[in-house]
Design a protein around this motif. Structure first.
Motif, PDB file in Angstrom:
ATOM      1  N   ALA A 192       0.832  -1.203   0.000  1.00 42.85           N
ATOM      2  CA  ALA A 192       0.000   0.000   0.000  1.00 42.85           C
ATOM      3  C   ALA A 192       0.870   1.259   0.000  1.00 42.85           C
ATOM      4  CB  ALA A 192      -0.928  -0.006   1.212  1.00 42.85           C
ATOM      5  N   ALA A 193       1.945   1.242   0.790  1.00 41.08           N
ATOM      6  CA  ALA A 193       2.846   2.397   0.816  1.00 41.08           C
ATOM      7  C   ALA A 193       3.502   2.602  -0.540  1.00 41.08           C
ATOM      8  CB  ALA A 193       3.906   2.209   1.905  1.00 41.08           C
ATOM      9  N   ALA A 194       3.885   1.511  -1.200  1.00 42.53           N
ATOM     10  CA  ALA A 194       4.508   1.623  -2.520  1.00 42.53           C
ATOM     11  C   ALA A 194       3.540   2.224  -3.534  1.00 42.53           C
ATOM     12  CB  ALA A 194       4.981   0.248  -2.987  1.00 42.53           C
ATOM     13  N   ASN A 235      -7.622  -0.848  -5.280  1.00 44.10           N
ATOM     14  CA  ASN A 235      -7.847  -2.107  -4.579  1.00 44.10           C
ATOM     15  C   ASN A 235      -6.734  -2.434  -3.593  1.00 44.10           C
ATOM     16  OD1 ASN A 235     -10.254  -2.636  -5.923  1.00 44.10           O
ATOM     17  ND2 ASN A 235      -9.212  -3.652  -7.633  1.00 44.10           N
ATOM     18  N   ILE A 236      -5.601  -1.739  -3.689  1.00 43.43           N
ATOM     19  CA  ILE A 236      -4.474  -2.036  -2.803  1.00 43.43           C
ATOM     20  C   ILE A 236      -4.417  -1.066  -1.629  1.00 43.43           C
ATOM     21  CG2 ILE A 236      -1.964  -2.258  -2.663  1.00 43.43           C
ATOM     22  CD1 ILE A 236      -1.967  -3.001  -5.609  1.00 43.43           C
ATOM     23  N   SER A 237      -4.506   0.228  -1.924  1.00 48.52           N
ATOM     24  CA  SER A 237      -4.390   1.227  -0.847  1.00 48.52           C
ATOM     25  C   SER A 237      -5.539   2.226  -0.823  1.00 48.52           C
ATOM     26  CB  SER A 237      -3.074   2.001  -1.005  1.00 48.52           C
ATOM     27  OG  SER A 237      -3.119   2.838  -2.147  1.00 48.52           O
ATOM     28  N   GLY A 238      -6.359   2.239  -1.859  1.00 50.72           N
ATOM     29  CA  GLY A 238      -7.352   3.295  -2.012  1.00 50.72           C
ATOM     30  C   GLY A 238      -6.877   4.393  -2.931  1.00 50.72           C
ATOM     31  N   ALA A 239      -5.552   4.438  -3.177  1.00 47.92           N
ATOM     32  CA  ALA A 239      -4.949   5.393  -4.106  1.00 47.92           C
ATOM     33  C   ALA A 239      -5.424   6.817  -3.831  1.00 47.92           C
ATOM     34  CB  ALA A 239      -5.240   4.997  -5.558  1.00 47.92           C
ATOM     35  N   LEU A 240      -5.204   7.284  -2.619  1.00 49.79           N
ATOM     36  CA  LEU A 240      -5.593   8.639  -2.253  1.00 49.79           C
ATOM     37  C   LEU A 240      -4.456   9.627  -2.468  1.00 49.79           C
ATOM     38  CD1 LEU A 240      -7.605   7.906   1.012  1.00 49.79           C
ATOM     39  CD2 LEU A 240      -8.496   8.299  -1.275  1.00 49.79           C
ATOM     40  N   PHE A 247      -6.505  11.227   5.864  1.00 50.77           N
ATOM     41  CA  PHE A 247      -6.879  11.443   7.264  1.00 50.77           C
ATOM     42  C   PHE A 247      -8.393  11.527   7.417  1.00 50.77           C
ATOM     43  CE2 PHE A 247      -7.932  14.456  10.676  1.00 50.77           C
ATOM     44  CZ  PHE A 247      -7.390  13.795  11.752  1.00 50.77           C
ATOM     45  N   SER A 248      -9.062  12.157   6.477  1.00 47.80           N
ATOM     46  CA  SER A 248     -10.509  12.308   6.549  1.00 47.80           C
ATOM     47  C   SER A 248     -11.237  11.019   6.195  1.00 47.80           C
ATOM     48  CB  SER A 248     -10.964  13.427   5.609  1.00 47.80           C
ATOM     49  OG  SER A 248     -12.369  13.578   5.627  1.00 47.80           O
ATOM     50  N   VAL A 249     -10.748  10.307   5.173  1.00 47.36           N
ATOM     51  CA  VAL A 249     -11.499   9.190   4.603  1.00 47.36           C
ATOM     52  C   VAL A 249     -11.114   7.842   5.201  1.00 47.36           C
ATOM     53  CG1 VAL A 249     -11.999   7.944   2.466  1.00 47.36           C
ATOM     54  CG2 VAL A 249     -11.858  10.445   2.449  1.00 47.36           C
ATOM     55  N   ASN A 250      -9.816   7.559   5.339  1.00 52.13           N
ATOM     56  CA  ASN A 250      -9.372   6.209   5.699  1.00 52.13           C
ATOM     57  C   ASN A 250      -8.895   6.047   7.137  1.00 52.13           C
ATOM     58  OD1 ASN A 250      -9.981   5.226   3.203  1.00 52.13           O
ATOM     59  ND2 ASN A 250      -7.888   4.942   2.507  1.00 52.13           N
ATOM     60  N   SER A 257      -3.491   0.017  12.426  1.00 56.14           N
ATOM     61  CA  SER A 257      -3.233   1.040  13.431  1.00 56.14           C
ATOM     62  C   SER A 257      -3.006   2.395  12.776  1.00 56.14           C
ATOM     63  CB  SER A 257      -2.001   0.660  14.255  1.00 56.14           C
ATOM     64  OG  SER A 257      -0.828   0.700  13.441  1.00 56.14           O
ATOM     65  N   TYR A 258      -3.055   3.437  13.609  1.00 56.67           N
ATOM     66  CA  TYR A 258      -2.777   4.783  13.115  1.00 56.67           C
ATOM     67  C   TYR A 258      -1.351   4.875  12.590  1.00 56.67           C
ATOM     68  CZ  TYR A 258      -6.732   7.901  13.849  1.00 56.67           C
ATOM     69  OH  TYR A 258      -7.924   8.566  13.713  1.00 56.67           O
ATOM     70  N   LEU A 259      -0.424   4.149  13.212  1.00 59.44           N
ATOM     71  CA  LEU A 259       0.965   4.181  12.750  1.00 59.44           C
ATOM     72  C   LEU A 259       1.066   3.630  11.336  1.00 59.44           C
ATOM     73  CD1 LEU A 259       3.945   4.694  13.237  1.00 59.44           C
ATOM     74  CD2 LEU A 259       4.093   2.429  14.315  1.00 59.44           C
ATOM     75  N   ASP A 260       0.360   2.537  11.061  1.00 60.39           N
ATOM     76  CA  ASP A 260       0.359   1.982   9.702  1.00 60.39           C
ATOM     77  C   ASP A 260      -0.196   3.000   8.709  1.00 60.39           C
ATOM     78  OD1 ASP A 260       1.414  -0.426  10.519  1.00 60.39           O
ATOM     79  OD2 ASP A 260      -0.543  -1.395  10.755  1.00 60.39           O
ATOM     80  N   TYR A 261      -1.304   3.630   9.071  1.00 60.02           N
ATOM     81  CA  TYR A 261      -1.898   4.617   8.166  1.00 60.02           C
ATOM     82  C   TYR A 261      -0.983   5.822   7.971  1.00 60.02           C
ATOM     83  CZ  TYR A 261      -6.316   2.058   8.484  1.00 60.02           C
ATOM     84  OH  TYR A 261      -7.300   1.099   8.397  1.00 60.02           O
ATOM     85  N   CYS A 262      -0.269   6.218   9.028  1.00 56.28           N
ATOM     86  CA  CYS A 262       0.677   7.336   8.881  1.00 56.28           C
ATOM     87  C   CYS A 262       1.804   6.972   7.913  1.00 56.28           C
ATOM     88  CB  CYS A 262       1.249   7.725  10.236  1.00 56.28           C
ATOM     89  SG  CYS A 262       0.092   8.563  11.338  1.00 56.28           S
ATOM     90  N   LEU A 263       2.323   5.769   8.032  1.00 52.61           N
ATOM     91  CA  LEU A 263       3.396   5.328   7.131  1.00 52.61           C
ATOM     92  C   LEU A 263       2.914   5.277   5.687  1.00 52.61           C
ATOM     93  CD1 LEU A 263       5.005   2.461   9.269  1.00 52.61           C
ATOM     94  CD2 LEU A 263       5.963   4.717   8.797  1.00 52.61           C
TER      95      LEU A 263
END
Length: 312
Positions: A192-194, A235-240, A247-250, A257-263
């Motif tokens: 997802a990060a990639a 389909n992998i990350s949401g491509a935002l 921050f608003s949507v996902n 965790s929030y840490l995963d989403y921050c990364l």
């Protein structure tokens, strides 16, 4: 089956009508800001208001599109068409707004933001250190105001979306309230990060190389690119590929965790934008034997050409 299809179509029209209403409201807010804040220090306030209105528009519309997609209310063709149309409206209506913390910081670094412009003008008027410190403080204040406006608008968009869902006017709204926000990732955190890095890099590359293209054509190219990236990586990350939009949507979604989403959604897009600027403005020019470049001169030349075309 026919009843389910009718429910999906009715729900889609509810979302389209809501999106249209939000766009009109945000355009009204941008117009009011342009009329009420003019020149001098007021320009920084106008910039913050524009950022707030445009970020509210972007985040709310994305909430609606995501809910429609997860409920299957639109087929692939309908989803891509609506997504492209909404993205085109965003590109045409946002004007000078970035709706992205990376964009705000990039403008401050380049010296093209409202606060940075005041800083440059102050430096031309005075050479003393006190004047420079004052101008730097003005730049920092303008950047913080824009970032704060984006954060407030992102939270407001989330609250507004769930308030609309609570009205129960559409089936996919009721479904979102009942099931909550599911895990937005269809792959690992690294995958997802990639995707976020690659998408941010692609959009920033297009933005850098389309500065001299006619505004109307550039809007269609950017809308097409963003829609294609959202389809390819959704389909992998949401491509935002936008920290404040994610921050608003996902961020409220379960699964990680929030840490995963921050990364994924903060570090990923920031790395993509920084990598694009480093590659095209530092590394490649140095390999060609020239000095590092910035797009400012290209912006001036492109603006002059566009003014010439309008006069002719």
């Amino acid at each position: 089956m026919a009843d389910d299809y009718d429910d999906h179509v009715d729900g889609a029209w509810v979302s389209v009508a809501t999106i249209a209403g939000v766009v009109l409201l945000c355009e009204l807010l941008r117009s009011v800001a342009a009329r009420c804040f003019r020149g001098g220090a007021a320009s920084a306030s106008a910039s913050a208001w524009r950022e707030a209105a445009s970020t509210l528009q972007l985040c709310y519309c994305t909430h609606e599109l995501k809910a429609l997609g997860q409920a299957g209310s639109l087929g692939p063709a309908g989803g891509l068409t609506l997504g492209y149309g909404v993205t085109l409206v965003h590109v045409l209506s946002f004007r000078e707004s970035t709706c992205n913390p990376c964009g705000v910081l990039e403008r401050a670094w380049r010296g093209t933001s409202v606060g940075a412009g005041a800083k440059a003008r102050a430096r031309t008027r005075t050479k003393d250190r006190a004047g420079a410190r004052s101008a730097t403080a003005a730049t920092a204040t303008a950047v913080l105001a824009s970032l704060g406006a984006q954060l407030a608008a992102a939270l407001a968009a989330r609250h507004a979306f769930y308030s609309v869902c609570s009205l129960g006017r559409a089936e996919h709204h009721a479904h979102r309230l009942d099931s909550g926000c599911p895990d937005p990732l269809g792959g690992t955190v690294a995958e997802a990060a990639a995707v976020e890095v690659a998408c941010a890099f692609a959009v920033q590359t297009a933005a850098l190389h389309l500065r001299q293209v006619d505004d109307r054509l550039r809007a269609h190219v950017m809308a097409t690119l963003i829609t294609a990236l959202a389809y390819a990586g959704g389909n992998i990350s949401g491509a935002l590929f936008n920290p404040i939009l994610a921050f608003s949507v996902n961020f409220p979604c379960a699964g990680h965790s929030y840490l995963d989403y921050c990364l994924i959604y903060w570090l990923g897009p920031a790395s993509g934008v920084a990598g694009c600027i480093l590659l095209f403005e530092k590394i490649l020019p140095s390999l060609r034997g020239g000095k590092a470049t910035t797009p400012d001169d290209d912006d001036l030349a492109g603006a002059a050409r566009r003014r010439k075309r309008r006069r002719s």
